[in-house]
Design an enzyme around this catalytic site. Structure first.
Site: not given
Length: 491
Positions: A94, A97, A117, A129-130, A187, A256, A266
């Site tokens: 999921g 971040r 992002k 920590d995102g 995705r 993903d 990505d």
């Protein structure tokens, strides 16, 4: 200027169709505010195409929106849920971040995702920590814009802001948030998630949504879910062939990271190959070479098989027949990929028609390039301008023989030599994001706060097929090093 006025002036025109899917697929939440956002780079041409006002985006309110400190009017932030095979191992994943602000409707009526992002923790952060560091976000900006200029389907970068806060990786690094634009963030892993944790109705809702959003022409097909599989196979065959033709190595082809739209997504440990070698791996975490350059087509097929597995309940009520339908379609991927790759390689050599011997001609060249450690991009650039002396194979009997065969092959087609060269010019980029150039730009930006190096690089990369003298310095190879080049995820 009020927040509502600022939003209107910026040109945001959000709709949120993904938020109307079953709640299984997302968690609604806002981004975590940051201390002192500062705009580092804004993609003005992309912003204009999206119907956005660049002056308003540069304002305090505009920058606050890119930082997640202010939610643009009409946005409905959410974190998407998905799963994925990461290096072959299946995991629940999921947006750990990232947050989808919503879907911008462009002046042409197109629908694109606007995602932040590095915007903070979500229910899918799994202990992270995102946040994101400046270097990896600038890397994604540079590489994704270079891919767009090369004519390769890709997500794009609208803006990068620094947060005024540090993120801790191996050391303290400046934090940043990237605004990503995508046809969607659907995705293969989204479908795997639905198949494993959703109901048949939820899986069907996701598939219907993907069809309506990306392939509306197949909505009335006899078996539209089989048609969906066909379309995704077709687009991925085209995409991965284009990666191979420019020497791009994604680095982390997990399920993903394979989109239903056929866009590259990505840009973590990605890089472009210098010396031609199918075994090239840059990612520090790809110890076994699973995602090496030469493996990318095979991994593409493997990922598509996982997509087909997720779709099985929709393909046919009888599982045996569903598997047979899926296998029949999956068998077409390698043929489609090879057809696209071969056509692209012919174009790189100025060949505009097909002869049976072309495959051997191409393979012989690639074998020599590997044996003599030739640079991939510069070899085709040298051939484009008939400068064999600029390749390390020059002067060898085997290359002389190959060159003679190639010239004879060009002589057997009706197109002129000038037409063949023009085809090569438009098929062989003069410049790619050379790894040492990207690192040079990132080091200047992150360590010195000097963004001029990156801006010059972006300008050169925006016209890869121009073949101008100004690009020459960006074609030079890095100095010899005993240490292999390594890239990192930046997570």
């Amino acid at each position: 200027m009020t927040k509502e006025t600022a939003s209107t002036e910026a040109g945001w025109n959000f709709d949120n169709s993904y938020a109307r899917l079953p709640e299984l697929f997302f968690s609604s939440q806002g981004p975590t505010p940051v201390r002192a956002p500062k705009l580092i780079i804004l993609n003005e041409s992309l912003a204009s195409s999206l119907g956005l006002n660049t002056q308003a985006l540069r304002s305090e309110d505009g920058v606050s929106a890119f930082a997640g400190n202010r939610i643009p009017e009409g946005a409905s932030p959410l974190a998407q849920a998905y799963a994925g095979h990461q290096f072959g191992h299946f995991n629940m994943l999921g947006d750990g971040r990232a947050l989808l602000l919503g879907e911008q409707i462009t002046p042409e009526g197109e629908r694109v995702d606007i995602q932040l992002k590095g915007s903070g923790r979500t229910p899918y952060s799994r202990g992270g920590d995102g946040r994101a560091a400046l270097g990896p976000m600038l890397r994604e900006y540079i590489i994704s814009e270079a891919m767009h200029a090369l004519g390769i389907a890709t997500t794009r970068s609208l803006a990068v802001v620094t947060t005024g806060e540090s993120v801790i990786r191996e050391t303290d690094l400046p934090g940043a948030i990237l605004t990503r634009v995508a046809a969607s963030h659907l995705r293969v892993g989204t479908f795997q998630y639905a198949a494993n944790w959703g109901t048949a109705e939820e899986l069907r809702a996701l598939a219907d949504y993907a069809i309506k959003r990306h392939y509306p022409d197949i909505e009335n097909s006899e078996n539209r879910y089989l048609s969906l599989l066909q379309e995704v196979i077709r687009r991925q065959a085209e995409l991965i062939s284009k990666w191979q033709l420019v020497g791009f190595i994604h680095g982390v082809m997990n399920t993903d990271n394979m989109t239903i739209s056929g866009e590259t997504i990505d840009y973590g440990p990605c890089a472009f190959m210098d010396t031609y070698d199918p075994e090239t791996v840059f990612s520090s975490i790809d110890i076994q070479g699973r995602y090496a350059y030469g493996n990318q087509p095979y991994i593409g097929g493997w990922n598509l098989a996982r997509f087909a597995e997720a779709l099985l309940p929709l393909l046919h009520d009888d599982e045996k027949q569903a598997i047979e339908l899926a296998q029949n379609e999956l068998s077409t991927f390698s043929k489609l990929y090879y057809h696209n790759w071969l056509a692209g390689m012919r174009a790189k050599l100025g060949i505009s028609n097909a002869e049976e011997q072309d495959e051997a001609l191409i393979e012989d060249l690639l074998r020599m390039m590997r044996n003599y450690r030739a640079d991939y991009t510069n070899t085709f650039r040298a051939l484009t301008f008939d400068k064999p002396e600029d390749t390390p194979m020059n002067g060898t009997p085997e290359f002389a023989q190959w060159h003679e065969q190639w010239q004879a092959r060009l002589g057997r087609q009706k197109e002129s030599k000038a037409a063949a060269q023009q085809l090569m010019r438009s098929s062989n980029p003069a410049v790619i994001p050379r790894n040492h150039r990207v690192e040079e730009a990132l080091e200047a930006a992150v360590n010195d706060g000097d963004y001029s190096v990156m801006h010059r690089l972006l300008e050169v990369l925006s016209k890869p097929y121009e073949h101008s003298p100004e690009q020459d310095e960006y074609c030079t190879l890095p100095a010899e090093s005993n240490r292999p080049y390594r890239t990192y995820c930046g997570t």
